[in-house]
Design an enzyme around this catalytic site. Structure first.
Site, PDB file in Angstrom:
ATOM      1  N   SER A 191      75.978 -34.337  14.111  1.00  0.00           N
ATOM      2  CA  SER A 191      74.713 -34.263  14.837  1.00  0.00           C
ATOM      3  C   SER A 191      74.876 -34.858  16.217  1.00  0.00           C
ATOM      4  O   SER A 191      75.388 -35.971  16.355  1.00  0.00           O
ATOM      5  CB  SER A 191      73.629 -35.029  14.070  1.00  0.00           C
ATOM      6  OG  SER A 191      72.557 -35.308  14.939  1.00  0.00           O
ATOM      7  N   ALA A 228      57.757 -37.518  13.849  1.00  0.00           N
ATOM      8  CA  ALA A 228      56.527 -37.222  14.588  1.00  0.00           C
ATOM      9  C   ALA A 228      55.543 -36.400  13.765  1.00  0.00           C
ATOM     10  O   ALA A 228      54.527 -35.951  14.280  1.00  0.00           O
ATOM     11  CB  ALA A 228      56.857 -36.490  15.890  1.00  0.00           C
ATOM     12  N   GLU A 267      64.905 -31.068  -0.659  1.00  0.00           N
ATOM     13  CA  GLU A 267      64.151 -32.236  -0.196  1.00  0.00           C
ATOM     14  C   GLU A 267      63.639 -33.055  -1.388  1.00  0.00           C
ATOM     15  O   GLU A 267      63.703 -34.279  -1.394  1.00  0.00           O
ATOM     16  CB  GLU A 267      62.998 -31.778   0.702  1.00  0.00           C
ATOM     17  CG  GLU A 267      62.270 -32.913   1.358  1.00  0.00           C
ATOM     18  CD  GLU A 267      61.941 -32.681   2.837  1.00  0.00           C
ATOM     19  OE1 GLU A 267      62.392 -31.675   3.416  1.00  0.00           O
ATOM     20  OE2 GLU A 267      61.220 -33.511   3.395  1.00  0.00           O
ATOM     21  N   ASP A 295      56.243 -27.093   4.945  1.00  0.00           N
ATOM     22  CA  ASP A 295      57.108 -27.233   6.120  1.00  0.00           C
ATOM     23  C   ASP A 295      58.264 -26.236   6.090  1.00  0.00           C
ATOM     24  O   ASP A 295      58.621 -25.646   7.113  1.00  0.00           O
ATOM     25  CB  ASP A 295      57.653 -28.662   6.202  1.00  0.00           C
ATOM     26  CG  ASP A 295      56.538 -29.693   6.235  1.00  0.00           C
ATOM     27  OD1 ASP A 295      55.393 -29.314   6.521  1.00  0.00           O
ATOM     28  OD2 ASP A 295      56.818 -30.870   5.953  1.00  0.00           O
ATOM     29  N   TYR A 318      52.904 -41.483   0.317  1.00  0.00           N
ATOM     30  CA  TYR A 318      52.847 -40.035   0.076  1.00  0.00           C
ATOM     31  C   TYR A 318      52.954 -39.760  -1.431  1.00  0.00           C
ATOM     32  O   TYR A 318      52.157 -39.029  -2.011  1.00  0.00           O
ATOM     33  CB  TYR A 318      53.986 -39.339   0.835  1.00  0.00           C
ATOM     34  CG  TYR A 318      53.965 -37.827   0.750  1.00  0.00           C
ATOM     35  CD1 TYR A 318      53.387 -37.067   1.753  1.00  0.00           C
ATOM     36  CD2 TYR A 318      54.523 -37.159  -0.338  1.00  0.00           C
ATOM     37  CE1 TYR A 318      53.371 -35.682   1.682  1.00  0.00           C
ATOM     38  CE2 TYR A 318      54.512 -35.780  -0.428  1.00  0.00           C
ATOM     39  CZ  TYR A 318      53.938 -35.044   0.590  1.00  0.00           C
ATOM     40  OH  TYR A 318      53.921 -33.663   0.506  1.00  0.00           O
TER      41      TYR A 318
HETATM   42  C1  GLA Z   1      54.525 -33.489   4.765  1.00  0.00           C
HETATM   43  C2  GLA Z   1      55.099 -32.687   3.608  1.00  0.00           C
HETATM   44  C3  GLA Z   1      54.309 -31.400   3.392  1.00  0.00           C
HETATM   45  C4  GLA Z   1      52.806 -31.666   3.310  1.00  0.00           C
HETATM   46  C5  GLA Z   1      52.361 -32.571   4.456  1.00  0.00           C
HETATM   47  C6  GLA Z   1      50.923 -32.983   4.321  1.00  0.00           C
HETATM   48  O1  GLA Z   1      54.715 -32.790   5.955  1.00  0.00           O
HETATM   49  O2  GLA Z   1      56.440 -32.357   3.854  1.00  0.00           O
HETATM   50  O3  GLA Z   1      54.770 -30.737   2.236  1.00  0.00           O
HETATM   51  O4  GLA Z   1      52.466 -32.204   2.065  1.00  0.00           O
HETATM   52  O5  GLA Z   1      53.143 -33.740   4.556  1.00  0.00           O
HETATM   53  O6  GLA Z   1      50.087 -31.886   4.441  1.00  0.00           O
END
Ligand code: GLA
Length: 369
Positions: free
Chosen positions: A52, A109, A146, A158, A210
């Protein structure tokens, strides 16, 4: 199939639909013109060599056949290594490669730099080895990477955004069956500007929080006797709340159900060309994430509140929360003044200079050379 090339995968902004994806709900991300670029070449010795330009330290070398969760040095290289592991686990005959990464997606971010890193790797390897994996399949494998390789219990938003977005459109995605609709989104054509304000703050407890939110949502779904909170319709919300004894779980359910509803309202507004109507829905979403889901933080709240006071049509945190970025929608004619107020309030509070940029609506992952 060819032996070498250059690929890129974008970070994303989520317009609306936060913390809904792991509840089988709805999301509406779009891709940014900020990408992770991978310059990659096949290797015939089965070694994955990752370097990287942005990370400290030398290259990481891992035999593809040995890849397994917990193998390797950890850190940034877990994302690409995990993507290759997931391809191999799914039965794709993936071999070694030299890959060099360069990123313009700010890390931490809330703009999905990690999904961009996994997706660009899956795409590069798919092309280099002629694996024929479809975009949706790549996104699912990158989520598996992930979840299981990196150990972060994220949803699918994402990875789908990075793999499947199309320039000039938001991706209205049903995360249960991955059915999707592309809705044109061009704020500038309506005299508007959508801006990302990156607080450059990432609170250390974000990962654990989370997972707690996700576990809370799953507990609430079990208590309500549904497969996922997505199955609670907006009209059923009052009844569902009455059936839940725990006020913490009630607040989680209230957020997820109203947020799914907001996604549908934003979709309807955009389809009708009423882009200004999106503003108040962003603001409602922020209040729900702050008060009910409790994933905001003082830095995000200050940006969102100052933007509104200064005349923005709407503002909300985007991404997982506990730091990261706010998006705000403003009239083009007043946007500079709004941003000036936001930056002054933010630095005045002692938080340091935020990153500020206009969110252009870009395309998904692709081969560039
Ligand atoms: C992160 C996770 C996503 C989603 C968002 C919240 O970005 O990677 O899968 O849960 O948080 O919306």
């Amino acid at each position: 199939m060819s032996g070498a090339g250059v690929w890129e995968a974008p970070g994303r902004v989520n317009l609306i639909g936060e913390h809904t994806d792991y509840n089988d709900g709805f999301v509406m991300p779009f891709a940014l013109p900020r990408t992770v670029v991978a310059t990659a070449a096949r290797r015939d010795d089965g070694i994955l060599r990752l370097r990287s330009a942005d990370a400290h330290g030398g290259p990481v070398e891992l035999p593809v056949a040995e890849l397994a969760p917990g193998y390797g040095p950890g850190g940034w290289s877990d994302y690409p290594a995990g993507a290759v592991w997931a391809l191999r686990e799914a039965g794709y005959p993936v071999g070694g490669a030299d890959i060099e990464y360069q990123s313009t997606v700010p890390a931490g971010a809330g703009l999905s730099s990690s999904a961009a890193l996994s997706v660009v790797t899956a795409l590069a390897l798919t092309d280099l080895y002629g694996l024929g994996a479809e975009r949706e399949r790549m996104a699912l494998l990158c989520r598996r990477a992930e979840n299981e390789y990196v150990g972060a219990p994220t949803g699918i938003m994402d990875q789908m955004a990075s793999a499947c977005c199309v320039e000039g459109h938001v991706l209205h995605l049903d995360t249960r069956d991955l059915s999707r609709r592309l809705i044109p989104f061009d704020p500038a054509a309506h005299g508007l500007r959508l801006v990302v304000v990156d607080t450059r703050v990432k609170h250390a407890h974000s990962g654990g929080e989370y997972g707690k939110r996700r576990a809370g949502c799953e507990a609430a779904a079990r208590a309500l006797g549904v497969p996922a909170l997505r199955d609670i319709a907006y009209a059923e919300l009052p009844g569902a709340l009455e059936r839940l004894p725990d006020s913490g779980l009630r607040a989680l359910v209230r957020h997820v159900v109203t947020e799914n509803h907001r996604v549908e309202r934003v979709a309807a507004a955009l389809a009708a060309g009423e882009v200004r109507a999106v503003g108040p829905l962003l603001t409602e979403g922020h209040a729900s994430l702050r008060d009910d889901f409790r994933v905001s933080c003082p830095e995000l709240d200050l940006v969102a509140e100052t933007a509104l006071t200064a005349g923005a049509l709407g503002a909300r945190m985007t991404g997982g929360g506990f730091g990261g970025s706010v998006i705000l929608l403003a009239e083009e004619s007043g946007a500079d003044a709004v941003l000036d107020r936001v930056v002054r309030a933010f630095t005045g509070a002692g938080y340091g200079e935020p990153g500020v940029f206009t969110a252009a609506v870009a395309g998904g992952a692709r081969r560039v050379a």
